[in-house]
Scaffold this active site. Structure first.
Site, PDB file in Angstrom:
ATOM      1  N   GLU A  11       0.806  -1.225   0.000  1.00  0.00           N
ATOM      2  CA  GLU A  11       0.000   0.000   0.000  1.00  0.00           C
ATOM      3  C   GLU A  11       0.839   1.275   0.000  1.00  0.00           C
ATOM      4  OE1 GLU A  11      -0.060  -2.276   2.308  1.00  0.00           O
ATOM      5  OE2 GLU A  11       0.268  -1.447   4.301  1.00  0.00           O
TER       6      GLU A  11
ATOM      7  N   ASP B 168      21.437  17.939 -30.841  1.00  0.00           N
ATOM      8  CA  ASP B 168      21.797  18.698 -32.040  1.00  0.00           C
ATOM      9  C   ASP B 168      23.024  19.528 -31.684  1.00  0.00           C
ATOM     10  OD1 ASP B 168      20.821  20.972 -30.792  1.00  0.00           O
ATOM     11  OD2 ASP B 168      19.756  21.667 -32.565  1.00  0.00           O
TER      12      ASP B 168
ATOM     13  N   ASP C   7      16.554  22.277 -29.748  1.00  0.00           N
ATOM     14  CA  ASP C   7      15.835  23.520 -29.477  1.00  0.00           C
ATOM     15  C   ASP C   7      15.076  24.083 -30.673  1.00  0.00           C
ATOM     16  OD1 ASP C   7      17.967  24.147 -31.030  1.00  0.00           O
ATOM     17  OD2 ASP C   7      18.723  25.765 -29.780  1.00  0.00           O
TER      18      ASP C   7
ATOM     19  N   ASP D  84      13.640  19.892 -34.446  1.00  0.00           N
ATOM     20  CA  ASP D  84      13.927  18.879 -33.425  1.00  0.00           C
ATOM     21  C   ASP D  84      12.658  18.278 -32.822  1.00  0.00           C
ATOM     22  OD1 ASP D  84      16.727  19.243 -33.619  1.00  0.00           O
ATOM     23  OD2 ASP D  84      16.552  21.059 -32.404  1.00  0.00           O
TER      24      ASP D  84
ATOM     25  N   ASN E  97       7.763 -13.771   4.520  1.00  0.00           N
ATOM     26  CA  ASN E  97       6.694 -13.938   5.503  1.00  0.00           C
ATOM     27  C   ASN E  97       5.707 -15.023   5.087  1.00  0.00           C
ATOM     28  OD1 ASN E  97       7.615 -12.104   7.289  1.00  0.00           O
ATOM     29  ND2 ASN E  97       6.356 -10.411   6.543  1.00  0.00           N
TER      30      ASN E  97
ATOM     31  N   ASN F 236       2.114  -4.784  10.229  1.00  0.00           N
ATOM     32  CA  ASN F 236       2.139  -4.149   8.924  1.00  0.00           C
ATOM     33  C   ASN F 236       2.099  -2.622   9.027  1.00  0.00           C
ATOM     34  OD1 ASN F 236       1.975  -4.366   6.027  1.00  0.00           O
ATOM     35  ND2 ASN F 236      -0.090  -3.575   6.259  1.00  0.00           N
TER      36      ASN F 236
ATOM     37  N   ASP G 193       4.918  -0.069   7.647  1.00  0.00           N
ATOM     38  CA  ASP G 193       4.605   1.037   6.733  1.00  0.00           C
ATOM     39  C   ASP G 193       5.290   2.316   7.175  1.00  0.00           C
ATOM     40  OD1 ASP G 193       3.086  -0.448   5.089  1.00  0.00           O
ATOM     41  OD2 ASP G 193       1.147   0.374   5.681  1.00  0.00           O
TER      42      ASP G 193
END
Ligand code: ATP
Ligand code: MG
Length: 874
Positions: free
Chosen positions: A308, A350, A620, A624, A688, A713, A717
């Protein structure tokens, strides 16, 4: 791997329906004379007054459409809720509630709320930062207000504004052309048609049924390829054709390799849950015959396996990277492109303005033999003086010879009849002027090969002679000599046309039978920062290639000057003759591509991508834009033309190449932190699962209470929210970093089970040393604590390829959050909450054994990790 086609996906098939999408007002305007158009819009050629414009802005709103508007705070929240992981958790909370497990409902709800709040604020901050960055590079429109021309942000345009447009500009709204000169537009975003279409102020006949083809209307979403024009704004924002179109069509933007990688990982984890959770349910159900309990436990495990935090980790990492780069004056327009910057292994660029200073100086004006010639300068000046197309450095350099204005009186003695504008395929442009005697002369200048191909005669010492091979050779030699010294050269030619019409009726076909007059040469020195920047990119294993419209001799010279090894040259005409496969073979070993058309720049990008490279492009110019769109990550500078900026992901505010290497490192750092999280979360989940399934099979009770799984958990987190602050080892930053799902999977499959070994060891200790067969609470507490300790510890081993703590240390926030989480776990077992959560105090011998296990765990994981990296690479 292409991307961000803001609409090219919805192409031709719209034209049949288009009549419905176009407003009647727009079509009506197309059939009115200029005067009536202005009357209708209540405006004048001298523009709106500022106060009127302000009123209209209030009435019509800003010139933005739904897709571009930023999400409201509420929408952000809704988007957060729509996340599949949140929905999964919510479903589990509901199930817990329905089955009467109020504690689990509470803990899952707390997780959902905390997760949402954390993400909501982090993302809102990231979004605000991104918007602020984007505003720094917003495109501007040239509008006439109060009789004066000024540049204003596109956002502030209102219906009735009079705007002027020129090559390189984006069309900022739906507009009616009032006057135009050789105005060609690219409407491919609307029609899918790549060829430019001509626009003029002519009133359309009735025979046109597709409004996009009406010559005097231009639409938001198209851009000017060549020429100039004046136009009146009819519709802005959501009322434009493009705005209406994109609101009604769900935009199918192609995913970048990064998006695909993240999606791939998310689905991998969800698939894993889908397979494992039913197994956990069945094993517990059959072995303990309490199906309700088994169900609640399986649900808790499902929550535990849900990644999550992944969306939050990704967006926070990306926006942190963008903020870091903005401090170096690099603006990231699309956040995802940061990762692509780190993944890039080939950078195409370029030449002019990127590798060179781009402030060119007209040095010499020579005849065919290489002698200084005043006539060459004069004709060059006349050509530049009367040209109206795209402002460009070549013409600017010529016009700097302002002293000629007096002697030549370009404006008084010469009257301009017509102009044939520049384009990047022809690489030349002409003006037609009439002198005082009434003689019309066409003066054409451009790339040497292109001009030579139009010349049948040559002027030598004032005599006009047929173009013999020896003159051609002499001219070519003169140019090569100049190029080899680093001078750019453009050729100049002309022809007199007695009796030719004094009307603007000239076209490309008139550029024939010309007389070659000579050459103008310019000096464009390499940037001082270029050699250093290229060296840095080389140490980062990014291959640099040059893609230029200029010729090979000058390009080779510049490459040598900036220290770019020139490993082979390929020219536009050669590429023209190649098949797709031949080109793909040739591109890898070529570092200079010269004499290219815009289309060929794009072909080269695709060929490199086909070979598996992640390709960046930096440029530029209008020429291009196709290559910028095709590349995986596109870079432009703030001074670039609109269409180049619009097509780019990243804009350098300072035209300084050195920041590019820093950007590449930042991209890799961001990616490193994201990968870290994925490796940790996935491998500890995987481990786990091993432990849970095994323990479920042989224990007479549940291996852990559902509420404990959820608490575990939740704590985990929290310990991960500080990952975006972490450092990445500098060694790791030296290689391009691309998504390698296979490698990640392998890592997870090998590292994950190590944690299981220690889980089983814990089971053994709890059962046999602390006699837990009849004491589930102590067993649960023992495993809970061990699990939190190992999961938190593994962060520090996986985050680096080196020896944790000794050779490479995590950032302070990550260290502090790790310590805080393990302390919280220990505290929970003795706190007032312990009873609610089903914990009991642990004997002191447990803590001793835990310490020993932790040391063994770190050492073993470290050994396996080192072996893994040696065998499979990082
Ligand atoms: N204003 C101009 N008038 C005539 N010819 C021009 C003009 N500008 C450019 N050219 C010609 O067109 C060629 C291609 O243009 P340009 O060099 O800008 O292309 P490019 O691909 O952007 O190259 P670069 O890598 O140098 O930026 C030039 O080499 C020159 O010969
Ligand atoms: Mg250029």
């Amino acid at each position: 791997m292409s991307k961000k086609s803001t609409g090219s996906s919805h192409s031709n098939n719209q034209s049949s329906e288009s009549a419905r999408t176009f407003s009647a007002e727009l079509l009506e305007m197309a059939n009115l004379e200029t005067e009536s158009v202005l009357g209708h819009l209540e405006t004048r050629l001298a523009g709106l007054s500022t106060s009127d414009a302000d009123l209209r802005l209030k009435r019509y709103g800003v010139n933005e459409f739904a897709k571009e508007k930023r999400l409201s705070v509420l929408m952000h929240l809704v988007n957060n809720l729509k996340n599949p992981l949140v929905i999964l958790l919510a479903a589990l909370a509901l199930l817990s509630y329905l089955t009467g497990d109020l504690r689990a409902t509470l803990v899952i709800s707390v997780m959902i709320v905390l997760g949402i709040i954390l993400r909501f604020f982090q993302e809102l901050r990231a979004d605000n930062a991104a918007a602020a960055l984007k505003a720094m590079v917003s495109n501007k429109a040239t509008v006439v207000r109060d009789g004066k021309e000024e540049e204003i942000p596109l956002k502030l345009l209102v219906p009735g504004d009079i705007i002027s447009i020129a090559a390189g500009d984006m069309i900022p709204a739906d507009v009616r052309i009032l006057s135009a000169k050789d105005l060609f537009l690219n409407q491919s975003a609307l029609t899918g048609e790549a060829m430019p279409v001509e626009k003029s102020s002519d009133i359309a006949g009735d025979e046109l049924d597709n409004p996009l083809e009406i010559p005097n209307l231009c639409f938001l979403g198209s851009n000017v390829v060549s020429g100039t024009g004046i136009a009146a704004v009819i519709h802005t924002g959501g009322k434009t054709y493009f705005g209406a179109l994109s609101a009604s069509i769900v935009e199918k933007r192609e995913l970048t390799s990064f998006d695909k990688g993240i999606n791939g990982i998310t689905w991998m984890m969800i698939r894993f849950i889908a397979v494992m959770v039913p197994i956990v349910f069945l094993v517990n159900g059959f072995s303990k015959h309490n199906w309700m309990e088994a169900f609640l436990f399986a649900m808790a495990v499902a929550v535990g396996l849900t990644p999550e935090m992944l969306p939050m980790i990704v967006s926070v990492n990306l926006s942190k990277g963008a903020m870091m780069m903005s401090r170096k004056k690099v603006i990231v327009k699309r956040l995802n492109s940061i990762q692509n910057l780190g993944a890039m292994d080939v950078l195409c660029t370029d030449k002019t303005g990127t590798l060179t200073e781009g402030e060119i100086v007209l040095e010499k004006h020579l005849d065919v033999h290489g002698e200084t010639s005043a006539k060459v300068l004069h004709y060059g000046y006349l050509n530049s003086y009367h040209h109206t197309g795209l402002r460009n450095i070549t013409d600017e350099a010529i016009l700097k010879h302002g002293d000629l204005e007096e002697t030549l009186q370009a404006n008084v003695k010469y009257h301009k009849i017509d102009e044939i504008p520049f384009d990047f395929t022809r690489k030349r442009m002409s003006v037609i002027v009439e002198d005082e005697t009434g003689m019309n002369t066409l003066i054409c200048k451009g790339a040497v090969e292109q001009i030579m191909s139009c010349c049948s005669r040559v002027e030598i010492d004032g005599n006009i002679l047929p173009m013999l091979p020896e003159y051609k050779d002499s001219a070519t030699e003169t140019v090569s000599g100049l190029n080899a010294q680093g001078f750019r050269a453009i050729a100049l030619s002309y022809k007199e046309m007695p009796g030719a019409p004094d009307e603007p009726v000239y076209e490309i076909g008139d550029e024939s039978e010309l007389i070659l007059l000579g050459f103008l040469t310019f000096f464009d020195p390499p940037k001082k920062s270029a050699p250093e920047a290229l060296k840095q990119l080389e140490t980062l294993s990014v291959d640099v290639k040059i893609l230029t419209g200029d010729n090979e001799v000058v390009s080779t010279y510049i490459c040598k000057e900036v220290g770019l090894s020139s490993g082979g040259i390929l020219l536009g005409p050669q590429i023209e003759a190649m098949s797709e496969d031949e080109l793909a073979k040739a591109v890898n070993n070529t570092s200079i591509f010269a004499r290219l058309s815009p289309n060929q720049k794009e072909l080269i990008i695709h060929a490199l991508q086909k070979n598996g490279h992640v390709v960046g492009f930096m440029g530029d110019g209008i020429n291009d834009a196709p290559a910028l769109k095709a590349s995986d990550v596109s870079v432009s500078v703030d001074s670039a033309v609109d269409i180049a900026k619009e097509s780019s992901d990243i804009i350098l505010l300072d035209n300084n190449l050195l920041v590019l290497a820093q950007g590449v490192m930042e991209g890799r750092r961001v990616f490193g932190n994201i990968i870290k999280y994925i490796k940790m979360a996935a491998s500890s989940n995987f481990g786990n699962m091993f432990s849970v399934v095994g323990a479920s099979a042989f224990l007479p009770f549940l291996p852990m209470l559902p509420i404990q799984v959820l608490t575990n958990n939740l704590l985990y987190d929290f310990s991960q929210t500080t990952i975006p602050s972490d450092e990445v080892d500098s060694d790791w930053l030296k290689k391009p970093r691309q998504w390698k799902i296979r490698g990640i999977e392998k890592f997870i499959l090998i590292i994950g089970p190590i944690s299981s070994i220690f889980d089983y060891l814990t089971f053994f200790i709890m059962l046999n040393i602390f006699n837990c067969w009849n004491n589930p609470a102590l067993f649960h507490t023992g495993w809970f604590v061990e699990s939190i300790f190992t999961q938190t510890m593994i962060i520090h081993v996986i985050r680096t390829n080196k020896i944790p703590f000794i050779q490479s240390r995590a950032s302070w926030p990550l260290i502090i959050s790790s310590v805080a989480i393990v302390s919280a776990a220990v505290f929970l077992t003795i706190s007032p909450l312990a009873k609610t959560l089903g914990f009991v105090p642990l004997p002191s011998f447990y803590w001793f054994l835990l310490a020993v296990m932790m040391v063994c765990y770190v050492v073993l994981t470290q050994l396996v990790k080192t072996w893994f990296i040696r065998k499979f690479g990082d």
